[in-house]
Motif scaffolding. Structure first.
Motif, PDB file in Angstrom:
ATOM      1  N   ILE A  82      -1.153 -14.456   9.132  1.00 29.01           N
ATOM      2  CA  ILE A  82      -1.695 -13.479   8.175  1.00 29.01           C
ATOM      3  C   ILE A  82      -2.137 -12.203   8.900  1.00 29.01           C
ATOM      4  O   ILE A  82      -1.749 -11.091   8.525  1.00 29.01           O
ATOM      5  N   ILE A  83      -2.924 -12.395   9.983  1.00 32.65           N
ATOM      6  CA  ILE A  83      -3.437 -11.215  10.702  1.00 32.65           C
ATOM      7  C   ILE A  83      -2.278 -10.422  11.314  1.00 32.65           C
ATOM      8  O   ILE A  83      -2.238  -9.194  11.242  1.00 32.65           O
ATOM      9  N   MET A 110       0.796 -10.260  10.263  1.00 37.41           N
ATOM     10  CA  MET A 110       1.519  -9.552   9.200  1.00 37.41           C
ATOM     11  C   MET A 110       0.764  -8.311   8.752  1.00 37.41           C
ATOM     12  O   MET A 110       1.346  -7.221   8.630  1.00 37.41           O
ATOM     13  N   VAL A 111      -0.533  -8.466   8.525  1.00 41.81           N
ATOM     14  CA  VAL A 111      -1.331  -7.341   8.007  1.00 41.81           C
ATOM     15  C   VAL A 111      -1.371  -6.201   9.015  1.00 41.81           C
ATOM     16  O   VAL A 111      -1.069  -5.044   8.675  1.00 41.81           O
ATOM     17  N   PHE A 112      -1.684  -6.530  10.280  1.00 45.10           N
ATOM     18  CA  PHE A 112      -1.814  -5.464  11.276  1.00 45.10           C
ATOM     19  C   PHE A 112      -0.472  -4.795  11.568  1.00 45.10           C
ATOM     20  O   PHE A 112      -0.400  -3.580  11.707  1.00 45.10           O
ATOM     21  N   PHE A 153       2.001  -4.577   9.535  1.00 40.62           N
ATOM     22  CA  PHE A 153       2.372  -3.785   8.352  1.00 40.62           C
ATOM     23  C   PHE A 153       1.663  -2.430   8.397  1.00 40.62           C
ATOM     24  O   PHE A 153       2.276  -1.383   8.159  1.00 40.62           O
ATOM     25  N   ILE A 154       0.361  -2.468   8.735  1.00 43.29           N
ATOM     26  CA  ILE A 154      -0.404  -1.209   8.804  1.00 43.29           C
ATOM     27  C   ILE A 154       0.190  -0.305   9.888  1.00 43.29           C
ATOM     28  O   ILE A 154       0.432   0.882   9.668  1.00 43.29           O
ATOM     29  N   SER A 211       3.809   0.942   8.998  1.00 35.62           N
ATOM     30  CA  SER A 211       3.805   1.908   7.892  1.00 35.62           C
ATOM     31  C   SER A 211       3.635   3.323   8.420  1.00 35.62           C
ATOM     32  O   SER A 211       4.131   4.285   7.822  1.00 35.62           O
ATOM     33  N   SER A 228       7.205  -6.771   9.468  1.00 32.79           N
ATOM     34  CA  SER A 228       5.837  -7.314   9.575  1.00 32.79           C
ATOM     35  C   SER A 228       5.831  -8.814   9.299  1.00 32.79           C
ATOM     36  O   SER A 228       5.091  -9.566   9.932  1.00 32.79           O
ATOM     37  N   GLY A 242       4.606 -11.427  12.034  1.00 31.08           N
ATOM     38  CA  GLY A 242       3.571 -12.402  11.642  1.00 31.08           C
ATOM     39  C   GLY A 242       4.027 -13.823  11.914  1.00 31.08           C
ATOM     40  O   GLY A 242       3.284 -14.630  12.485  1.00 31.08           O
TER      41      GLY A 242
END
Lengths: 202, 450
Positions: B256-257, B259-261, B263-264, B267, B280, B284
């Motif tokens: 999860i972390i 993927m989120v980081f 993705f940010i 982007s 991402s 992840g």
């Protein structure tokens, strides 16, 4: 937002990135599973070597035992000679992993058990410090052998699981793996009182 | 005359006590010395009660008085409430004089009460009652309320991961010793309560919290026949049963972390949302899998996989020496550990080094605390738990001793072992439950002559 394209790949970029990502994941899985199977196979080989080492130690102990018991158990010469012959036969066996070898090992073990059982009838032998020492060493080797066999069985079980369970079986099929069988308790060992003379009757 | 009836203990406390055992324990409490001690303790408890009412009453009067002084309002209740919550200053610099005065006076009072009466109630109760209960179980079982029978290897055990979570060793008390000597060799079991704590929170909420608590025991087998050169750990299961959450939480969080980081970050770098999304996810998944892989590798390092499914669900065994560890952990050994853990219902971990076995019994909440507030019977619940724990642990370690002894002198040793023959007959009923097991059977046959 304007879509950024990557040269000739054009509109297939998304698909290619998706496929590329999946391939990377499968690649990582393949490598780690492959390494894990190799590791398990090597563990099984190592465990088998441990069994072989204990068996060698057992062969080395037999001549001392035989020499000692010969002095006291003159009437059991047949049994003692048979054990010595079996030891020589096993030492000359080059196929270490053969089923025949382990069947012979079990017979040798049964023969030695018989010698120890018959020794109960010879108080002088039983009281001998050398005999007690050798008996203890034999007993410890037996325990070590059981431990090594159980370790080998555990490694074989892991290897067989990798070969049979999905999805690791896909990777395993691409490899050349040996067919390893587990050790099973010798049926003769389950019998509490053996007729040693009948067993070794020529 | 003090009437103590162990038959009236809660079912949970007396479930491991045989009826004969309850009678013998009741008999112990008719002993004049114990009776005298109990009367003294009860007298102190009554004095303590008076002091408690006096201190609490004084604190309450002080609080009401200060509330009245600082308060304002037309009616008395309103004045007291306003006074109680009266605050000087504002924000972080605010100070409530009455509330603080109440807290300080009550806590000082409770502290003084404990300090004055702990030595008059708790220590005599343990040193007189528990000390006499232990030899009822085994004649050579000695108890001390302090650390008299503790041992010194704690730092070494912390280094070996056995006590690694015990960052500071603060409380060492309630020690026991059991020893049997034969031919100059001593089979012994020593144990003590061990606790560690740390300061947590900040500001007004900062307080000391117990982080780890156990009863640690050490059994020394004098004639170990199996030379263990590597440490053998039998630890709480993290792989097959209880540990699944530990195995998967890390990778899922990593996924999860990651993927989120990513993705940010992506982007900002890439303008195409779909590529950012796919990349991402891939990153992840990669991070999650890497965490899973390394976690699994560390969990499986030196693992000794065994055949007993029930044992495997309870424990993970780790040892560098795969063969020698299996020489010790035989099927009979595993059965004995499983039956021991199931019977006691506690969580245990073991470490074997050479001819020594360390046993760690996990403790949650208080253990063997003879509270000055509690009545006599409530205190005895804790003592009874300790009593039955000791019985099971010593019997278990003795069975382990049989497995370690040289095969050639095992029988001789057991038959001539006079100390274990002094096991009180009341324990025979319970011990007979384990007659069906291989080593429980040996103990019954040779030691108890059953």
């Amino acid at each position: 937002m304007e879509t950024q394209t990557f040269g000739l790949l054009g509109q297939y970029t998304n698909t290619l990135f998706g496929i590329g990502g999946l391939l990377v994941i499968f690649g990582i899985y393949f490598i780690s599973t492959y390494n894990s199977i190799i590791n398990t196979k090597n563990t099984a080989n190592e465990a088998f070597s441990a069994i072989d080492t204990v068996l060698q130690n057992r062969y080395n102990l037999i001549p001392n035992l035989v020499e000692l018991v010969k002095q006291y158990m003159a009437h059991e010469a047949g049994l003692i000679n048979k054990v010595s012959e079996m030891r020589s036969q096993l030492l000359s066996n080059t196929n270490k992993a053969s089923k025949e070898r382990f069947a012979e090992e079990n017979e040798l073990q049964a023969g030695m058990k018989s010698i120890f059982a018959i020794a109960e009838n010879y108080p002088d032998l039983k009281a001998s410090n050398n005999f007690l020492e050798l008996q203890t060493q034999w007993s410890e080797l037996e325990d070590r052998l059981q431990g090594a066999r159980r370790g080998y069985n555990s490694a074989v079980k892991l290897l067989n699981n990798s070969k049979e369970m999905f999805p690791s079986n896909i990777v395993a099929k691409m490899m050349t793996l040996p067919e390893l069988t587990m050790f099973e308790a010798d049926e003769s060992a389950r019998v509490e009182k053996m007729d040693a003379k009948a067993m070794f009757a020529a | 005359m003090f009437n103590i009836d162990f038959g009236t203990l809660p079912e949970k406390a007396k479930k491991n006590l045989a009826p004969e055992e309850i009678m013998t324990l009741n008999g112990l409490f008719t002993d004049p010395t114990i009776q005298q001690q109990l009367e003294n303790i009860e007298e102190q408890r009554k004095i303590r009660q008076k002091w408690k009412y006096a201190i609490y009453g004084g604190c309450t009067i002080l609080t009401v008085f200060l509330s009245f002084i600082f308060g304002s309002g037309e009616s008395l209740p309103m004045r007291l409430i306003n006074g109680f919550f009266y605050t000087i200053g504002s924000g972080d610099n605010s100070f409530s004089p009455v509330i603080w005065a109440a807290i300080i006076s009550y806590s000082t009072g409770i502290g003084l009460l404990y300090k004055k009466f702990a030595s008059k109630i708790e220590i005599p109760l343990k040193s007189e009652v528990l000390q006499k209960m232990c030899p009822l179980l085994y004649s050579k079982l000695e108890y001390s309320y302090d650390e008299k029978y503790s041992f010194d290897e704690l730092e070494l055990l912390r280094g070996k991961n056995f006590l690694s979570s015990y960052d500071s060793l603060e409380k060492v008390e309630d020690s026991v010793h059991f020893g049997v000597e034969k031919d100059g060799k001593i089979f012994s079991v020593n144990g003590f309560e061990l606790e560690t704590s740390e300061m947590r929170g900040s500001g007004k909420n900062r307080r000391r919290v117990t982080t780890n608590h156990c009863y640690l025991m050490k059994a020394v087998f004098p004639s170990a026949r199996i030379p263990l050169s590597s440490d053998l750990f039998i630890m709480h299961d993290e792989i097959d049963g209880g540990g699944n959450s530990i195995t998967y939480i890390g990778p899922i969080l990593g996924l999860i972390i990651g993927m989120v980081f990513s993705f940010i970050f992506l982007s900002i770098v890439i303008d195409t949302p779909s590529i950012t999304f796919f990349l991402s996810i891939a990153i992840g998944l990669g991070i999650g899998y890497a965490i899973y892989h390394f976690r699994k590798k560390s969990l499986y390092k030196n693992r000794v996989q065994l055949e007993n499914m029930e044992f495997e669900k309870l424990f993970d065994v780790k040892c560098e020496d795969q063969v020698t560890s299996r020489m010790i952990i035989t099927p009979a050994f595993m059965d004995r550990i499983v039956s021991f853990v199931n019977k006691t219902g506690n969580q245990y971990e073991f470490l074997m080094q050479g001819n020594t076995m360390y046993i760690k019994r996990q403790v949650t909440g208080s253990y063997l605390e003879a509270g000055t507030e509690k009545n006599m019977l409530t205190n005895l619940v804790g003592f009874t738990q300790f009593y039955t724990d000791m019985r099971e642990i010593i019997q278990f370690t003795y069975d382990m001793n049989l497995m370690y002894l040289s095969k050639t002198d095992t029988t001789k040793h057991i038959e001539t072992d006079s100390s274990l023959s002094t096991i009180n007959p009341i324990t025979i009923t319970k011990i007979s439950n384990s007659k069906s097991s291989l080593f429980g059977g040996l103990l019954s046959r040779y030691v108890l002559k059953m």
